[in-house]
Scaffold this active site. Structure first.
Site, PDB file in Angstrom:
ATOM      1  N   GLY A  11       0.819  -1.219   0.000  1.00 19.56           N
ATOM      2  CA  GLY A  11       0.000   0.000   0.000  1.00 19.56           C
ATOM      3  C   GLY A  11       0.844   1.257   0.000  1.00 19.56           C
ATOM      4  O   GLY A  11       0.622   2.168   0.798  1.00 19.56           O
ATOM      5  N   ARG A  36      -2.417  -1.088  -5.127  1.00 21.53           N
ATOM      6  CA  ARG A  36      -3.569  -1.763  -5.701  1.00 21.53           C
ATOM      7  C   ARG A  36      -3.992  -1.150  -7.037  1.00 21.53           C
ATOM      8  O   ARG A  36      -4.157  -1.861  -8.008  1.00 21.53           O
ATOM      9  CB  ARG A  36      -4.740  -1.708  -4.710  1.00 21.53           C
ATOM     10  CG  ARG A  36      -6.019  -2.384  -5.169  1.00 21.53           C
ATOM     11  CD  ARG A  36      -7.131  -2.132  -4.173  1.00 21.53           C
ATOM     12  NE  ARG A  36      -7.187  -0.718  -3.819  1.00 21.53           N
ATOM     13  CZ  ARG A  36      -8.065  -0.182  -2.993  1.00 21.53           C
ATOM     14  NH1 ARG A  36      -8.961  -0.939  -2.400  1.00 21.53           N
ATOM     15  NH2 ARG A  36      -8.047   1.107  -2.733  1.00 21.53           N
ATOM     16  N   TYR A 153     -13.045  -1.597  11.720  1.00 22.12           N
ATOM     17  CA  TYR A 153     -11.639  -1.166  11.647  1.00 22.12           C
ATOM     18  C   TYR A 153     -10.911  -1.446  12.979  1.00 22.12           C
ATOM     19  O   TYR A 153      -9.777  -1.926  12.987  1.00 22.12           O
ATOM     20  CB  TYR A 153     -11.630   0.322  11.310  1.00 22.12           C
ATOM     21  CG  TYR A 153     -10.278   0.916  11.018  1.00 22.12           C
ATOM     22  CD1 TYR A 153      -9.616   0.659   9.819  1.00 22.12           C
ATOM     23  CD2 TYR A 153      -9.671   1.770  11.932  1.00 22.12           C
ATOM     24  CE1 TYR A 153      -8.385   1.237   9.552  1.00 22.12           C
ATOM     25  CE2 TYR A 153      -8.446   2.353  11.667  1.00 22.12           C
ATOM     26  CZ  TYR A 153      -7.805   2.086  10.466  1.00 22.12           C
ATOM     27  OH  TYR A 153      -6.583   2.661  10.212  1.00 22.12           O
TER      28      TYR A 153
HETATM   29  P1  NAP Z   1      -4.223   6.005   2.028  1.00 21.44           P
HETATM   30  O1  NAP Z   1      -3.547   7.314   1.853  1.00 21.44           O
HETATM   31  O2  NAP Z   1      -5.649   5.839   1.638  1.00 21.44           O
HETATM   32  O3  NAP Z   1      -3.336   4.864   1.284  1.00 21.44           O
HETATM   33  C1  NAP Z   1      -3.728   3.524   1.326  1.00 21.44           C
HETATM   34  C2  NAP Z   1      -2.762   2.696   0.516  1.00 21.44           C
HETATM   35  O4  NAP Z   1      -3.153   1.317   0.661  1.00 21.44           O
HETATM   36  C3  NAP Z   1      -2.789   3.010  -0.983  1.00 21.44           C
HETATM   37  O5  NAP Z   1      -1.492   2.868  -1.495  1.00 21.44           O
HETATM   38  C4  NAP Z   1      -3.702   1.907  -1.537  1.00 21.44           C
HETATM   39  O6  NAP Z   1      -3.401   1.560  -2.898  1.00 21.44           O
HETATM   40  C5  NAP Z   1      -3.318   0.752  -0.642  1.00 21.44           C
HETATM   41  N1  NAP Z   1      -4.322  -0.298  -0.607  1.00 21.44           N
HETATM   42  C6  NAP Z   1      -5.596  -0.238  -0.148  1.00 21.44           C
HETATM   43  N2  NAP Z   1      -6.192  -1.419  -0.297  1.00 21.44           N
HETATM   44  C7  NAP Z   1      -5.273  -2.253  -0.846  1.00 21.44           C
HETATM   45  C8  NAP Z   1      -5.287  -3.605  -1.246  1.00 21.44           C
HETATM   46  N3  NAP Z   1      -6.389  -4.355  -1.095  1.00 21.44           N
HETATM   47  N4  NAP Z   1      -4.168  -4.147  -1.773  1.00 21.44           N
HETATM   48  C9  NAP Z   1      -3.053  -3.394  -1.935  1.00 21.44           C
HETATM   49  N5  NAP Z   1      -2.974  -2.106  -1.581  1.00 21.44           N
HETATM   50  C10 NAP Z   1      -4.081  -1.544  -1.052  1.00 21.44           C
HETATM   51  O7  NAP Z   1      -4.186   5.526   3.567  1.00 21.44           O
HETATM   52  P2  NAP Z   1      -3.127   5.845   4.734  1.00 21.44           P
HETATM   53  O8  NAP Z   1      -3.769   6.835   5.622  1.00 21.44           O
HETATM   54  O9  NAP Z   1      -1.777   6.103   4.194  1.00 21.44           O
HETATM   55  O10 NAP Z   1      -3.181   4.435   5.500  1.00 21.44           O
HETATM   56  C11 NAP Z   1      -2.111   3.501   5.432  1.00 21.44           C
HETATM   57  C12 NAP Z   1      -2.235   2.540   6.591  1.00 21.44           C
HETATM   58  O11 NAP Z   1      -2.166   3.265   7.811  1.00 21.44           O
HETATM   59  C13 NAP Z   1      -3.564   1.777   6.626  1.00 21.44           C
HETATM   60  O12 NAP Z   1      -3.328   0.458   7.081  1.00 21.44           O
HETATM   61  C14 NAP Z   1      -4.362   2.535   7.645  1.00 21.44           C
HETATM   62  O13 NAP Z   1      -5.347   1.733   8.242  1.00 21.44           O
HETATM   63  C15 NAP Z   1      -3.281   2.948   8.617  1.00 21.44           C
HETATM   64  N6  NAP Z   1      -3.610   4.091   9.467  1.00 21.44           N
HETATM   65  C16 NAP Z   1      -3.861   5.318   8.935  1.00 21.44           C
HETATM   66  C17 NAP Z   1      -4.152   6.378   9.792  1.00 21.44           C
HETATM   67  C18 NAP Z   1      -4.415   7.783   9.299  1.00 21.44           C
HETATM   68  O14 NAP Z   1      -4.795   8.618  10.110  1.00 21.44           O
HETATM   69  N7  NAP Z   1      -4.196   8.094   8.039  1.00 21.44           N
HETATM   70  C19 NAP Z   1      -4.204   6.167  11.171  1.00 21.44           C
HETATM   71  C20 NAP Z   1      -3.940   4.899  11.673  1.00 21.44           C
HETATM   72  C21 NAP Z   1      -3.635   3.870  10.810  1.00 21.44           C
HETATM   73  P3  NAP Z   1      -4.098   2.289  -4.182  1.00 21.44           P
HETATM   74  O15 NAP Z   1      -4.395   3.694  -3.769  1.00 21.44           O
HETATM   75  O16 NAP Z   1      -3.030   2.151  -5.231  1.00 21.44           O
HETATM   76  O17 NAP Z   1      -5.343   1.518  -4.487  1.00 21.44           O
END
Ligand code: NAP
Length: 242
Positions: A11, A36, A153
């Site tokens: 991701g 993805r 979640y």
């Molecule tokens: P984001 O900006 O939406 O990025 C999500 C990434 O995950 C993208 O690269 C997306 O790929 C990829 N992805 C989603 N579903 C996938 C799948 N089925 N297979 C492969 N890749 C997949 O989200 P983020 O905020 O950076 O979150 C990253 C991680 O941190 C997640 O696990 C999230 O739960 C965790 N997190 C985030 C926060 C926050 O506040 N942002 C807080 C706590 C934890 P594409 O876009 O190419 O489809």
């Protein structure tokens, strides 16, 4: 160092995963970058990694698809065993439990838990033979404290923390260290829909985190300095009590 180290980051086309891939490249890792759907995003991260004089191999597959993960990874794993694996791919589908559809319940569990399993199993199997490796799972404050509107979640992220602890115990004697990093509210697209006026007062530091502030902790856990840390969850959340 006799060989370049490789890190597989799932991701990583945007957000926290992209910051982790860039940071690990700055720390000397070649990157296997999974994503993805966002090919332009992934290619932009790859260009930054190449500017840091490291290589980047793009791996487009859905982590929930075990067969796709296997097909993408097994040819690479025949040649090279990554030193580090960061399980970061994920998304949220928030709603109150009584309104939540089965697809939102299952989809969120699938991406965080099945995704972790589908990618980690083939990689850790190879790491065990090498007797070295680091695995970092991106959890969430939500999995530590609970958050209304996030039963799916929170369950997925609490499950990931449990899996982190168990796997850490299974592989510790082979010098493979498994930890989780639990971000709070980090400024990425995932927060686009959330009401900031209600969120900011809940954060003691009064601001969102930067993806780089998560990436730095992941890089530390993949560094020699973190050689005696395993089975832990490190919160990166601006002071929210967990
Ligand atoms: P984001 O900006 O939406 O990025 C999500 C990434 O995950 C993208 O690269 C997306 O790929 C990829 N992805 C989603 N579903 C996938 C799948 N089925 N297979 C492969 N890749 C997949 O989200 P983020 O905020 O950076 O979150 C990253 C991680 O941190 C997640 O696990 C999230 O739960 C965790 N997190 C985030 C926060 C926050 O506040 N942002 C807080 C706590 C934890 P594409 O876009 O190419 O489809």
């Amino acid at each position: 160092m006799t060989e370049n180290k490789v890190a597989l980051v799932t991701g990583a086309s945007k957000g926290i995963g992209a910051a982790i891939a860039r940071e690990l490249a700055e720390n000397g890792f070649d990157i296997w970058l999974n994503y993805r759907s966002d090919t332009p995003g992934a290619e932009a991260v790859a260009r930054d990694i190449e500017k840091a004089d490291r290589t980047c191999t793009l791996l487009q597959f859905d982590v929930t698809n075990a067969q796709a993960a296997e097909e993408a990874l097994s040819p690479l794993l025949e040649e090279t065993v990554p030193f580090a694996l960061v399980n970061n791919a994920g998304f949220a589908r928030d709603s109150l439990m009584m309104m939540m559809g089965e697809e939102d319940w299952e989809g969120v569990l699938r991406v965080h838990l099945n995704g972790f399993f589908n990618v980690t199993k083939p990689v850790v199997t190879k790491m065990l033979r090498k007797r070295r490796g680091r695995i970092v799972n991106i959890a969430s404050t939500s999995g530590e404290t609970g958050v209304p509107g996030q039963t799916n979640y929170s369950a997925a992220k609490a499950g990931l923390i449990g899996a982190t602890r168990s796997l850490a115990m299974e592989v510790a004697k082979r010098n493979i260290l498994v930890n989780a990093v639990a971000p709070g509210f980090i400024e990425t697209e995932m927060l686009d829909e959330l009401p900031m006026d209600r969120i900011l007062p809940r954060i003691p530091m009064g601001r969102l985190g930067d993806p780089k502030e998560v990436a730095g902790v992941v890089a530390f856990l993949c560094s020699p300095q973190a050689g005696y840390i395993t089975g832990q969850t490190i919160s990166v959340n601006g002071g929210i009590h967990t």
